[in-house]
Design a protein around this motif. Structure first.
Motif, mmCIF file in Angstrom:
data_model
loop_
_atom_site.group_PDB
_atom_site.id
_atom_site.type_symbol
_atom_site.label_atom_id
_atom_site.label_comp_id
_atom_site.label_asym_id
_atom_site.label_seq_id
_atom_site.Cartn_x
_atom_site.Cartn_y
_atom_site.Cartn_z
ATOM 1 N N LEU A 58 -22.110 66.796 -54.489
ATOM 2 C CA LEU A 58 -22.752 68.099 -54.661
ATOM 3 C C LEU A 58 -24.064 68.163 -53.889
ATOM 4 C CD1 LEU A 58 -22.196 68.628 -58.492
ATOM 5 C CD2 LEU A 58 -21.286 70.092 -56.681
ATOM 6 N N THR A 59 -24.264 69.255 -53.159
ATOM 7 C CA THR A 59 -25.536 69.479 -52.468
ATOM 8 C C THR A 59 -26.356 70.562 -53.163
ATOM 9 O OG1 THR A 59 -24.467 71.066 -50.973
ATOM 10 C CG2 THR A 59 -24.607 68.771 -50.234
ATOM 11 N N GLU A 60 -25.720 71.240 -54.092
ATOM 12 C CA GLU A 60 -26.403 72.288 -54.854
ATOM 13 C C GLU A 60 -25.641 72.495 -56.156
ATOM 14 O OE1 GLU A 60 -27.762 76.995 -54.317
ATOM 15 O OE2 GLU A 60 -26.633 75.957 -52.735
ATOM 16 N N ILE A 61 -26.363 72.819 -57.202
ATOM 17 C CA ILE A 61 -25.685 73.099 -58.473
ATOM 18 C C ILE A 61 -26.231 74.400 -59.060
ATOM 19 C CG2 ILE A 61 -25.070 70.726 -59.069
ATOM 20 C CD1 ILE A 61 -27.525 70.603 -60.858
ATOM 21 N N SER A 62 -25.327 75.126 -59.646
ATOM 22 C CA SER A 62 -25.727 76.358 -60.328
ATOM 23 C C SER A 62 -26.160 76.009 -61.747
ATOM 24 C CB SER A 62 -24.550 77.329 -60.361
ATOM 25 O OG SER A 62 -23.479 76.768 -61.116
ATOM 26 N N ALA A 63 -26.725 76.981 -62.420
ATOM 27 C CA ALA A 63 -27.135 76.757 -63.811
ATOM 28 C C ALA A 63 -25.922 76.438 -64.679
ATOM 29 C CB ALA A 63 -27.869 77.989 -64.336
ATOM 30 N N GLU A 64 -24.804 77.132 -64.412
ATOM 31 C CA GLU A 64 -23.594 76.913 -65.206
ATOM 32 C C GLU A 64 -23.024 75.514 -64.962
ATOM 33 O OE1 GLU A 64 -20.425 77.410 -67.775
ATOM 34 O OE2 GLU A 64 -22.336 78.473 -67.584
ATOM 35 N N SER A 65 -22.988 75.088 -63.690
ATOM 36 C CA SER A 65 -22.458 73.750 -63.401
ATOM 37 C C SER A 65 -23.381 72.669 -63.965
ATOM 38 C CB SER A 65 -22.268 73.560 -61.899
ATOM 39 O OG SER A 65 -23.492 73.708 -61.203
ATOM 40 N N ALA A 66 -24.694 72.938 -63.985
ATOM 41 C CA ALA A 66 -25.635 71.978 -64.577
ATOM 42 C C ALA A 66 -25.388 71.856 -66.076
ATOM 43 C CB ALA A 66 -27.070 72.423 -64.306
ATOM 44 N N ARG A 67 -25.050 72.976 -66.694
ATOM 45 C CA ARG A 67 -24.725 72.936 -68.128
ATOM 46 C C ARG A 67 -23.497 72.060 -68.367
ATOM 47 N NH1 ARG A 67 -21.290 74.874 -71.484
ATOM 48 N NH2 ARG A 67 -20.199 76.055 -69.859
ATOM 49 N N CYS A 68 -22.499 72.188 -67.472
ATOM 50 C CA CYS A 68 -21.297 71.353 -67.591
ATOM 51 C C CYS A 68 -21.626 69.882 -67.337
ATOM 52 C CB CYS A 68 -20.226 71.828 -66.613
ATOM 53 S SG CYS A 68 -19.623 73.505 -66.932
ATOM 54 N N LEU A 69 -22.523 69.633 -66.374
ATOM 55 C CA LEU A 69 -22.910 68.251 -66.071
ATOM 56 C C LEU A 69 -23.649 67.607 -67.242
ATOM 57 C CD1 LEU A 69 -24.121 68.531 -62.357
ATOM 58 C CD2 LEU A 69 -22.275 67.069 -63.186
ATOM 59 N N SER A 70 -24.332 68.406 -68.012
ATOM 60 C CA SER A 70 -25.068 67.849 -69.151
ATOM 61 C C SER A 70 -24.122 67.261 -70.197
ATOM 62 C CB SER A 70 -25.952 68.928 -69.788
ATOM 63 O OG SER A 70 -25.152 69.937 -70.397
ATOM 64 N N GLN A 71 -22.824 67.594 -70.075
ATOM 65 C CA GLN A 71 -21.827 67.049 -70.998
ATOM 66 C C GLN A 71 -21.200 65.754 -70.463
ATOM 67 O OE1 GLN A 71 -21.601 68.742 -73.911
ATOM 68 N NE2 GLN A 71 -23.136 70.094 -72.969
ATOM 69 N N TYR A 72 -21.660 65.316 -69.306
ATOM 70 C CA TYR A 72 -21.096 64.119 -68.675
ATOM 71 C C TYR A 72 -21.368 62.897 -69.546
ATOM 72 C CZ TYR A 72 -20.216 60.663 -64.972
ATOM 73 O OH TYR A 72 -19.737 59.614 -64.226
ATOM 74 N N ASP A 73 -20.306 62.265 -70.004
ATOM 75 C CA ASP A 73 -20.433 61.160 -70.959
ATOM 76 C C ASP A 73 -20.483 59.820 -70.218
ATOM 77 O OD1 ASP A 73 -20.562 59.696 -73.255
ATOM 78 O OD2 ASP A 73 -18.418 59.839 -73.716
ATOM 79 N N ASP A 74 -21.646 59.529 -69.681
ATOM 80 C CA ASP A 74 -21.832 58.262 -68.977
ATOM 81 C C ASP A 74 -23.322 57.960 -68.954
ATOM 82 O OD1 ASP A 74 -22.052 56.241 -66.761
ATOM 83 O OD2 ASP A 74 -19.901 56.627 -66.633
ATOM 84 N N GLU A 75 -23.668 56.694 -68.776
ATOM 85 C CA GLU A 75 -25.082 56.327 -68.747
ATOM 86 C C GLU A 75 -25.755 56.698 -67.429
ATOM 87 O OE1 GLU A 75 -25.828 52.293 -69.674
ATOM 88 O OE2 GLU A 75 -25.438 52.531 -71.819
ATOM 89 N N THR A 76 -24.958 56.882 -66.369
ATOM 90 C CA THR A 76 -25.522 57.148 -65.043
ATOM 91 C C THR A 76 -24.978 58.453 -64.486
ATOM 92 O OG1 THR A 76 -25.714 54.780 -64.587
ATOM 93 C CG2 THR A 76 -25.775 56.261 -62.696
ATOM 94 N N LEU A 77 -25.885 59.285 -64.000
ATOM 95 C CA LEU A 77 -25.508 60.542 -63.354
ATOM 96 C C LEU A 77 -26.159 60.564 -61.967
ATOM 97 C CD1 LEU A 77 -24.202 63.313 -63.335
ATOM 98 C CD2 LEU A 77 -26.193 64.218 -64.561
ATOM 99 N N LYS A 78 -25.328 60.364 -60.942
ATOM 100 C CA LYS A 78 -25.844 60.310 -59.575
ATOM 101 C C LYS A 78 -25.638 61.654 -58.876
ATOM 102 C CE LYS A 78 -25.679 55.394 -58.528
ATOM 103 N NZ LYS A 78 -25.288 54.362 -57.547
ATOM 104 N N LEU A 79 -26.761 62.265 -58.547
ATOM 105 C CA LEU A 79 -26.747 63.544 -57.826
ATOM 106 C C LEU A 79 -27.665 63.436 -56.602
ATOM 107 C CD1 LEU A 79 -27.048 65.891 -60.948
ATOM 108 C CD2 LEU A 79 -24.979 65.447 -59.618
ATOM 109 N N ASP A 80 -27.517 62.335 -55.870
ATOM 110 C CA ASP A 80 -28.427 62.055 -54.754
ATOM 111 C C ASP A 80 -28.245 62.984 -53.560
ATOM 112 O OD1 ASP A 80 -29.862 60.056 -55.937
ATOM 113 O OD2 ASP A 80 -28.554 58.446 -55.249
#
Length: 380
Positions: A227-249
């Motif tokens: 991802l090079t850009e995220i919308s507010a809605e996609s960020a809300r979905c990402l907040s549900q990501y069940d993992d210790e690491t979230l890489k959005l480099d």
């Protein structure tokens, strides 16, 4: 009797000299020089064709290298010409371009011939070789015709083995105005192509991001690091990501709305190293990333389970930031977890003051910034 015999012998000895005779053997006529056979002459001529063909191949490679050199030189001069202001230097550079262009025109002409000549010579060489095999059945006139053909071909292509010589009277040189107008047109065309490529890339990125957003909101997280850009809605979905690491480099921008949703993510390591700058609002929401109370249970010694609680300390990675505003430093200094800002360079003192308030173990900084923090602390 003896005297008479001696006289006779004496007369026999001097007789050849008395009558003009020479006792030496007459000289044998010298043999005429050995003439080469027609077949040997033709083979020698074919050897010349072969040598010429190899020379032309080498010359072709040499001219290709020269052409590349002059093309590069013209591009260099054009770049210098764009930045040049002094008229005399502009005229000199235009003259240099004319000179290089003259060489390029001659090289193109020669290369056009050289691109065909070796193959043609090779074909003729094979044809003549086949005829030489039949030379015993050929008439002398046919042999002479064949020899003349070979000589003509050698004479035709030999000039192409010569070094590059420019005859400007035979070359249509571009005027300086033509060069300047061409340079202007090239610049406009290049700018146009850059805009088109940028727009195309942005459209492709937008389409790709949309596809990944849809995947994320459907619970598929395989491509989130693209991802090079995220919308507010996609960020809300990402907040549900069940993992210790979230890489959005690969994110290059992050809106405050998206940052607000990411602040609710329950993991530990949030990588945002692709961000080059932050708005104060975005920094404020990122600083609100909170540790989560986690329950850890193990089987009890006798029965049941023994449970304990701990807080998973967040780690925020912002190593892409080079500069940090005072407001950003103010908000990020309030972050309760560990923050990495290892690419920060020279910061103002009032910005460093906020970072100096943080625990060193929870702030990863460059040595330069650490020294500034130490200096500020010593003065207090």
């Amino acid at each position: 009797m003896k005297i008479k015999t001696l006289k006779i012998m004496f007369l026999l000895l001097i007789a050849p000299y008395m009558f003009g005779c020479d006792s030496k053997q007459p000289e044998q006529p010298k043999p005429s020089p050995k003439q080469e056979k027609p077949v040997d002459l033709l083979k020698a001529k074919l050897g010349e064709i072969k040598t010429l063909r190899q020379t032309l191949i080498a010359k072709q490679h040499d001219f290709i290298s020269k052409k590349e050199y002059f093309q590069i030189e013209i591009e260099k001069i054009k770049q210098e010409l764009i930045e040049e202001q002094e008229q005399e230097r502009i005229d000199n550079r235009l003259a240099n371009i004319q000179e290089c262009d003259a060489y390029l025109q001659e090289l193109d002409r020669r290369l056009q011939i050289l691109s065909r000549a070796p193959d043609k010579l090779y074909s003729l060489e094979r044809s003549f070789n086949a005829k030489i095999v039949m030379i015993s059945l050929m008439y002398e006139t046919e042999i002479n015709d064949l020899k003349n053909q070979i000589t003509k071909i050698i004479k035709e292509y030999s000039p192409e083995a010569a070094e590059l010589v420019i005859d400007k009277s035979k070359i249509n040189l571009k005027s300086k105005d033509e060069i300047l107008n061409g340079l202007k047109a090239e610049k406009e065309e290049l700018s146009k192509k850059k805009v088109e490529l940028l727009n195309k890339k942005q459209e492709e990125e937008k389409e790709k991001n949309s596809q990944i957003w849809e995947e994320v909101c459907n619970g598929v997280f395989f491509r989130i690091n693209q991802l090079t850009e995220i919308s507010a809605e996609s960020a809300r979905c990402l907040s549900q990501y069940d993992d210790e690491t979230l890489k959005l480099d690969n994110l290059t921008t992050l809106s405050p709305e998206a940052a607000q949703h990411l602040a609710g993510w329950d993991g530990v390591h949030l990588y945002l190293n692709g961000l080059k700058e932050l708005s104060p609002e975005t920094a404020k929401y990122l600083a609100e990333l909170k540790s989560k109370r986690v329950q850890k249970c193990t089987p009890g010694r006798f029965w049941g389970e023994d449970c304990s609680f701990y807080y998973n300390s967040k780690h925020l990675y912002l190593n892409g930031l080079i500069m940090l505003s005072r407001d950003n430093a103010k908000y990020l200094s309030q972050f309760k977890g560990t923050i990495s800002l290892q690419n920060l360079t020279d910061l103002s003192e009032d910005t460093v003051v906020f970072l100096a308030k943080r625990d060193d173990n929870r702030t990863k900084l460059s040595n330069n910034i650490k020294q500034k923090i130490d200096e500020i602390r010593k003065r207090r």
